[in-house]
Scaffold this motif. Sequence first.
Motif, short mmCIF file in Angstrom:
data_model
loop_
_atom_site.label_atom_id
_atom_site.label_comp_id
_atom_site.label_asym_id
_atom_site.label_seq_id
_atom_site.Cartn_x
_atom_site.Cartn_y
_atom_site.Cartn_z
N PRO A 1 -36.94 -40.61 -15.77
CA PRO A 1 -37.18 -41.03 -14.44
C PRO A 1 -35.92 -41.40 -13.49
N TRP A 2 -35.32 -41.37 -13.62
CA TRP A 2 -33.72 -40.82 -12.41
C TRP A 2 -33.94 -40.22 -11.72
N ARG A 3 -34.44 -39.15 -12.08
CA ARG A 3 -34.77 -37.86 -10.93
C ARG A 3 -36.24 -38.29 -10.42
N TRP A 4 -37.39 -38.94 -10.84
CA TRP A 4 -38.38 -39.45 -10.17
C TRP A 4 -37.55 -40.38 -8.85
N LEU A 5 -36.91 -41.27 -9.00
CA LEU A 5 -35.83 -42.56 -8.76
C LEU A 5 -35.50 -41.70 -7.58
N ALA A 6 -34.91 -40.60 -7.68
CA ALA A 6 -33.78 -39.98 -6.53
C ALA A 6 -34.32 -39.04 -5.77
N ALA A 7 -35.24 -38.63 -6.40
CA ALA A 7 -36.31 -37.88 -5.39
C ALA A 7 -37.51 -38.59 -4.34
N GLY B 1 -30.22 -40.80 -2.33
CA GLY B 1 -31.54 -40.32 -3.18
C GLY B 1 -30.84 -38.77 -3.95
N GLY B 2 -30.07 -38.17 -2.56
CA GLY B 2 -29.68 -37.09 -2.68
C GLY B 2 -28.11 -36.68 -3.98
N LEU B 3 -27.82 -37.83 -3.02
CA LEU B 3 -26.54 -38.49 -3.82
C LEU B 3 -26.49 -38.96 -5.48
N LEU B 4 -28.26 -39.35 -6.10
CA LEU B 4 -28.30 -40.35 -7.08
C LEU B 4 -29.15 -38.43 -8.18
N MET B 5 -29.58 -37.64 -7.18
CA MET B 5 -30.09 -36.62 -8.49
C MET B 5 -28.66 -36.49 -8.57
N ALA B 6 -27.48 -35.71 -7.42
CA ALA B 6 -26.58 -35.14 -8.05
C ALA B 6 -25.87 -35.58 -8.58
N TRP B 7 -25.81 -36.57 -9.55
CA TRP B 7 -25.07 -37.63 -10.02
C TRP B 7 -25.66 -37.54 -11.67
#
Length: 287
Positions: free
Chosen positions: A124-130, A275-281
Amino acid sequence: MDKSHPLVAVAFMLAATAFIAGTTLLAKMAGAGEAGLHPLQISQGRFLFAFLGFWSAAAVLRPRFTRPDMKVHLARTLAGWAGVTGMFAAVQFIPLSDATAITFTNPVFAMLLAILFLHEKVGPWRWLAAAIAFAGALVLIRPGPGTFEPGALIALGAAAVMGTEIVILKALTGREKPFQILLINNSLGVVIATIAALFVWQWPSPEQWAILAALGLMMATAQSLYIQALRRADASFVMPFSYATLIFATLYDFGMFRAVPDALSFAGAGIILTGGLLMAWREGRRA
């Protein structure tokens, strides 16, 4: 592979972003005006001079090569050529900062393609970031009756193709050395780009030749710096610094064309960066 020099890795990545943003600036300069070059021809110049740069380095370094997977290399190069050509076309219509920000959605497309073709599981975190990053792209596209920005749509298409390249590149990085990948990529790229450019060819002026040469060599330098950064730190640590490309693109565009991002540009870029930083985190936590 030495992963014990994070500060050096950050320095390499920031230098790479400065050069990457510089290539988009040069592409915009090469295509400016009534006598500007077509994006297909600008892309051909990028591959031609990068090809010359890498083969000159190979003649000095004499690296050892393993047997390459040419089908995968060809697919990766076609995607890379289409992506960079789309990016060069987009900057003729919209500010460098907007085009750069939109192309930062390429990890979203890479994630979707990895689900389809590599059968990766996404939480779910990666979907949210996307979703956040894509929402930022929609802001920059400026949707509404008659208000779609064609240049932004071109940049979004370029990001999708770049995402495809990322997925294909994953199949190569574990099998072949980085220099071999870059050498083959630019060798195939110059052939593909030259064939495409023949349909729109016009003889460049001496100034345009100089711009194309600088563009190709800057791209080769950026690719080399990028690899050096990844050799000295984990990707999850160093990749967020790649977003500095947006800062350099904004500075270059203002310095050369006095382009100042408007409120929507700042908002869209900020959402994409979030979104990009959330995905990287999240990638860092998974690692």
